[in-house]
Scaffold this motif. Sequence first.
Motif, PDB file in Angstrom:
ATOM      1  N   GLN A 165     -32.396 -76.158 -50.038  1.00 34.70           N
ATOM      2  CA  GLN A 165     -31.250 -75.112 -49.799  1.00 34.70           C
ATOM      3  C   GLN A 165     -29.687 -76.086 -50.214  1.00 34.70           C
ATOM      4  O   GLN A 165     -28.907 -75.469 -50.840  1.00 34.70           O
ATOM      5  N   GLY A 166     -29.832 -77.308 -49.898  1.00 33.17           N
ATOM      6  CA  GLY A 166     -28.741 -77.919 -50.184  1.00 33.17           C
ATOM      7  C   GLY A 166     -28.572 -78.401 -51.717  1.00 33.17           C
ATOM      8  O   GLY A 166     -27.738 -78.671 -52.309  1.00 33.17           O
ATOM      9  N   HIS A 167     -29.780 -78.675 -52.235  1.00 33.94           N
ATOM     10  CA  HIS A 167     -29.981 -79.374 -53.669  1.00 33.94           C
ATOM     11  C   HIS A 167     -30.797 -78.505 -54.503  1.00 33.94           C
ATOM     12  O   HIS A 167     -30.982 -78.933 -55.754  1.00 33.94           O
ATOM     13  N   GLY A 168     -30.989 -77.075 -54.316  1.00 28.36           N
ATOM     14  CA  GLY A 168     -31.744 -76.277 -55.134  1.00 28.36           C
ATOM     15  C   GLY A 168     -31.386 -76.069 -56.414  1.00 28.36           C
ATOM     16  O   GLY A 168     -32.069 -76.260 -57.440  1.00 28.36           O
ATOM     17  N   GLN A 169     -29.996 -75.662 -56.566  1.00 28.29           N
ATOM     18  CA  GLN A 169     -29.369 -75.430 -57.732  1.00 28.29           C
ATOM     19  C   GLN A 169     -29.092 -76.659 -58.974  1.00 28.29           C
ATOM     20  O   GLN A 169     -29.772 -76.739 -59.875  1.00 28.29           O
ATOM     21  N   TYR A 170     -29.209 -77.707 -58.076  1.00 23.04           N
ATOM     22  CA  TYR A 170     -29.004 -79.205 -58.701  1.00 23.04           C
ATOM     23  C   TYR A 170     -30.450 -79.425 -59.345  1.00 23.04           C
ATOM     24  O   TYR A 170     -30.466 -79.956 -60.406  1.00 23.04           O
ATOM     25  N   ARG A 171     -31.472 -79.079 -58.469  1.00 25.16           N
ATOM     26  CA  ARG A 171     -32.761 -79.690 -58.850  1.00 25.16           C
ATOM     27  C   ARG A 171     -33.340 -78.680 -59.980  1.00 25.16           C
ATOM     28  O   ARG A 171     -34.131 -79.056 -60.844  1.00 25.16           O
ATOM     29  N   ARG A 172     -32.986 -77.334 -60.114  1.00 24.72           N
ATOM     30  CA  ARG A 172     -33.352 -76.599 -61.122  1.00 24.72           C
ATOM     31  C   ARG A 172     -32.609 -76.970 -62.316  1.00 24.72           C
ATOM     32  O   ARG A 172     -33.327 -76.762 -63.458  1.00 24.72           O
ATOM     33  N   GLN A 173     -31.481 -77.233 -62.339  1.00 24.72           N
ATOM     34  CA  GLN A 173     -30.741 -77.433 -63.670  1.00 24.72           C
ATOM     35  C   GLN A 173     -31.228 -78.957 -64.059  1.00 24.72           C
ATOM     36  O   GLN A 173     -30.777 -78.927 -65.344  1.00 24.72           O
ATOM     37  N   ARG A 174     -31.507 -79.713 -63.347  1.00 21.95           N
ATOM     38  CA  ARG A 174     -31.766 -81.089 -63.835  1.00 21.95           C
ATOM     39  C   ARG A 174     -33.480 -81.316 -63.705  1.00 21.95           C
ATOM     40  O   ARG A 174     -33.992 -82.555 -63.628  1.00 21.95           O
ATOM     41  N   TYR A 175     -34.192 -80.359 -63.759  1.00 19.08           N
ATOM     42  CA  TYR A 175     -35.787 -80.568 -63.239  1.00 19.08           C
ATOM     43  C   TYR A 175     -36.403 -81.547 -64.321  1.00 19.08           C
ATOM     44  O   TYR A 175     -36.894 -82.759 -63.824  1.00 19.08           O
ATOM     45  N   LEU A 176     -36.117 -81.912 -65.652  1.00 24.14           N
ATOM     46  CA  LEU A 176     -36.636 -82.643 -66.805  1.00 24.14           C
ATOM     47  C   LEU A 176     -36.165 -84.036 -66.429  1.00 24.14           C
ATOM     48  O   LEU A 176     -36.583 -84.977 -66.967  1.00 24.14           O
ATOM     49  N   GLU A 177     -35.176 -84.390 -65.782  1.00 25.40           N
ATOM     50  CA  GLU A 177     -34.638 -85.645 -65.548  1.00 25.40           C
ATOM     51  C   GLU A 177     -35.225 -86.530 -64.406  1.00 25.40           C
ATOM     52  O   GLU A 177     -35.910 -85.876 -63.447  1.00 25.40           O
ATOM     53  N   GLU A 178     -34.856 -87.748 -64.621  1.00 26.34           N
ATOM     54  CA  GLU A 178     -35.442 -88.607 -63.397  1.00 26.34           C
ATOM     55  C   GLU A 178     -34.011 -89.026 -62.579  1.00 26.34           C
ATOM     56  O   GLU A 178     -33.282 -89.201 -63.026  1.00 26.34           O
ATOM     57  N   TYR A 179     -34.288 -88.937 -61.310  1.00 26.15           N
ATOM     58  CA  TYR A 179     -32.895 -89.108 -60.580  1.00 26.15           C
ATOM     59  C   TYR A 179     -33.158 -89.307 -59.076  1.00 26.15           C
ATOM     60  O   TYR A 179     -34.502 -89.165 -58.555  1.00 26.15           O
ATOM     61  N   GLU A 180     -32.104 -89.731 -58.338  1.00 25.51           N
ATOM     62  CA  GLU A 180     -32.336 -90.274 -56.907  1.00 25.51           C
ATOM     63  C   GLU A 180     -31.209 -89.550 -56.022  1.00 25.51           C
ATOM     64  O   GLU A 180     -30.157 -89.293 -56.406  1.00 25.51           O
TER      65      GLU A 180
ATOM     66  N   ALA B  49     -33.926 -92.037 -45.730  1.00 21.57           N
ATOM     67  CA  ALA B  49     -34.700 -92.498 -47.129  1.00 21.57           C
ATOM     68  C   ALA B  49     -34.034 -91.808 -48.440  1.00 21.57           C
ATOM     69  O   ALA B  49     -33.390 -90.796 -48.133  1.00 21.57           O
ATOM     70  N   SER B  50     -34.316 -92.318 -49.499  1.00 19.50           N
ATOM     71  CA  SER B  50     -33.837 -91.533 -50.663  1.00 19.50           C
ATOM     72  C   SER B  50     -35.082 -90.690 -51.001  1.00 19.50           C
ATOM     73  O   SER B  50     -36.241 -90.936 -50.670  1.00 19.50           O
ATOM     74  N   ASP B  51     -34.510 -89.653 -52.030  1.00 22.75           N
ATOM     75  CA  ASP B  51     -35.530 -88.535 -52.423  1.00 22.75           C
ATOM     76  C   ASP B  51     -35.611 -89.170 -53.939  1.00 22.75           C
ATOM     77  O   ASP B  51     -34.390 -88.821 -54.468  1.00 22.75           O
ATOM     78  N   PHE B  52     -36.731 -89.404 -54.497  1.00 21.41           N
ATOM     79  CA  PHE B  52     -36.927 -89.563 -56.030  1.00 21.41           C
ATOM     80  C   PHE B  52     -37.283 -88.335 -56.597  1.00 21.41           C
ATOM     81  O   PHE B  52     -38.434 -88.030 -56.303  1.00 21.41           O
ATOM     82  N   HIS B  53     -36.558 -87.780 -57.734  1.00 16.11           N
ATOM     83  CA  HIS B  53     -37.178 -86.852 -58.545  1.00 16.11           C
ATOM     84  C   HIS B  53     -37.649 -87.348 -59.735  1.00 16.11           C
ATOM     85  O   HIS B  53     -37.009 -87.828 -60.397  1.00 16.11           O
TER      86      HIS B  53
END
Length: 88
Positions: free
Chosen positions: A5-20, A26-30
């Motif tokens: 809910q807090g990062h959904g839009q962010y994650r949908r727009q940047r799915y193909l990128e690698e980020y933290e 702890a950190s969440d690595f995508h």
Amino acid sequence: MGTWQGHGQYRRQRYLEEYEIVGPVASDFHRPMSAYLNELASLGCRLREIVEPGLNPVVVAEAELSIPGIESYVHLPNVLVVSAEAPA
């Protein structure tokens, strides 16, 4: 907020990128699934099994009050488990 809910839009727009996303504990690595699977392929590994488990609804029900938004992870996996075999 470290939830979908807090990062959904962010994650949908940047799915193909690698980020933290740095969290309070702890950190969440995508990384997209292709990053993991292509790395195994480049090493010559043989895929044995891939699993994307959702959270257990019983666990979520117990944690809902202390972790807002956790219910989204019942149907939206936050973990990728890959079993691979190294080349002989």
